[in-house]
Every structure is written in structure tokens, then in C-alpha cells.
Design a protein around this motif. Sequence first.
Motif, PDB file in Angstrom:
ATOM      1  N   ASP A 162       0.834  -1.203   0.000  1.00 12.26           N
ATOM      2  CA  ASP A 162       0.000   0.000   0.000  1.00 12.26           C
ATOM      3  C   ASP A 162       0.872   1.258   0.000  1.00 12.26           C
ATOM      4  O   ASP A 162       0.719   2.141  -0.850  1.00 12.26           O
ATOM      5  N   LEU A 163       1.815   1.341   0.928  1.00 11.70           N
ATOM      6  CA  LEU A 163       2.631   2.545   1.051  1.00 11.70           C
ATOM      7  C   LEU A 163       3.535   2.760  -0.158  1.00 11.70           C
ATOM      8  O   LEU A 163       3.708   3.895  -0.625  1.00 11.70           O
ATOM      9  N   LEU A 164       4.122   1.685  -0.679  1.00 14.09           N
ATOM     10  CA  LEU A 164       5.061   1.819  -1.788  1.00 14.09           C
ATOM     11  C   LEU A 164       4.349   2.072  -3.113  1.00 14.09           C
ATOM     12  O   LEU A 164       4.807   2.879  -3.937  1.00 14.09           O
ATOM     13  N   LEU A 165       3.228   1.393  -3.367  1.00 11.46           N
ATOM     14  CA  LEU A 165       2.518   1.567  -4.631  1.00 11.46           C
ATOM     15  C   LEU A 165       1.803   2.913  -4.714  1.00 11.46           C
ATOM     16  O   LEU A 165       1.796   3.559  -5.760  1.00 11.46           O
ATOM     17  N   SER A 166       1.221   3.341  -3.605  1.00  8.39           N
ATOM     18  CA  SER A 166       0.391   4.550  -3.631  1.00  8.39           C
ATOM     19  C   SER A 166       1.172   5.830  -3.356  1.00  8.39           C
ATOM     20  O   SER A 166       0.744   6.911  -3.768  1.00  8.39           O
ATOM     21  N   SER A 167       2.279   5.725  -2.635  1.00  7.13           N
ATOM     22  CA  SER A 167       3.025   6.909  -2.167  1.00  7.13           C
ATOM     23  C   SER A 167       2.173   7.808  -1.272  1.00  7.13           C
ATOM     24  O   SER A 167       2.486   8.978  -1.065  1.00  7.13           O
TER      25      SER A 167
END
Length: 277
Positions: A162-167
Amino acid sequence: MTENPTPVILTELTDDGVMLLTLNRPERHNAWTLETELLYNELFDRAETDPRVRAVVLTGAGRSFCPGMDMSVLDAASSGARPWPTDQLPPRTRPMSFPKPVVAAVNGACAGIGFNQALMCDVRFAVPHAKFAAAFSARGLVAEDGVSWLLPRLVGYGNAADLLLSSRRITGTEALAMGLVNRLVEPAELLPVALAYATELARSASPYAMSLIKRQLADDQARTFTDARDHAAALLATAKRAPDYREGVLSFIERRQPEFDGLGQSPAPALPQEASS
């Protein structure tokens, strides 16, 4: 006579052996530059060989921790005008290879390189309104500095994806809930609490033992439980030959504060072969 400019990272060593490193470009929210990176590595190198330093606290001046690369640097690098000299620099993972505990005191914006450096620390304290963001996908970049390996181990695969894909940005409150930070502290108390924690480590914990434990935490991620157990047995035999073991036992029996030597102050027993692999 021209005065020396204020350094981009401030240093202060307490009487108890805690080195405070403060990213110091508050007018730019402590955004990262090549000058920052070079001094950052130099200061960690000095702290590693200085037996007076037993722990490090990393924070930012002003209202931010570090929001990532300075936009002027990022613009020059992306246009090709001034490429970032990656092949001339060591990996940006210095807190992980540093043999002493590192505590991040995240006081505000923490993104990109700043996000990575906070993750590289052993323990993270933050204020509730701190803003965390990986930010890489929003800049057309990949998860840098091995964060795709580290982040899932801190927050789980789903949260890391979630954190890496969405920024997307998350607050300190959400970061605590997913395990990204260890503790939330009100702004006025953040640095005192982080320094108090690091001071307790400096006063009460064996520097040699902490250096071995940091290696265990990193290396055992790639081992099975049985291999980690057997590796610990080999390390334990080594630790018992070091002076800190006897001092730890004596101080407990005598009900006093232990008096451990700093790292590099006295020779430590050689590590078993499997510990250096």
C-alpha cells in the motif's frame, strides 16, 4: 574574515555518550542534498570509531524530519544536468551497518530518502502529526535503498505494498498502528524522550552485546529458525569470552550500574566463522 557556514547536520555528544545528529536545513525542511549525504556518512563513520559514542539519535531541525531529496537536486538529476553520483557513493543504509543503536526522532515530514533513513534506524519515535510517505512511485522511481526488503518486515506485506505503490501520506498515528513507529510522543517531549531512551541504552546495555544483537536482527532475516538458534549459540560462546559478560553479571550481583567499555576501546573476541558470513 568570512565565517564558516552552518553545517547541514549538527552534532552534539551528551555526557552519557549519546550522539545527537540534527539534519539542519530548516529553511528547506531538511531536504536531502549531496552535501548532506557526504557529511551524514562521515559523521556515522566518526561515531563508529569513537568509543565515547554509545548510541545515536537522529532528528530534524525545525518542523520537519526530512521530506526527501531537495527538489532542485531532483530536477537537475532527472533532466541529466547534474546526475546523482550513485556509483561514487556507499549504499545509503549507514544506520543499519552502524554497530551502535540508532533512534529516529521524527518531528514532521518524513518522505523519500528521509523515509528510508528513518526505516534504517533501529527504533522510531514520532509526533502524532508527523507525515510519512515513501513517495517513490509518485516520482516515477522504484523503492530505493532496499526498502522493499525492509518495509514488509516492519509493517507486513499488505501495508508495505500500500505505502510503496500509492506513495500516500500517513500520519504518525497510522504509522504507530501499523508498526512503522515504536512510540508516539507530543512535540515538546519528542527529543527529550528519544534522548532518554538512548541514554538508558548507553548507561545500562553492553555496547558489544548491542553490536552483536544488531547483526543478529539483520542477518537472521535470511535464516531459518533452527539456523538462527544455532548461530545464536555460537555468538553466545563468543560473548561469554568478552569482558562485558563478567561486568554484566557482577553489576547485577552488586546492585550497581554496569561500567562497560565503549566499542573499540578494548579488543573483543573474534566472532565465530558462521557469524561473519
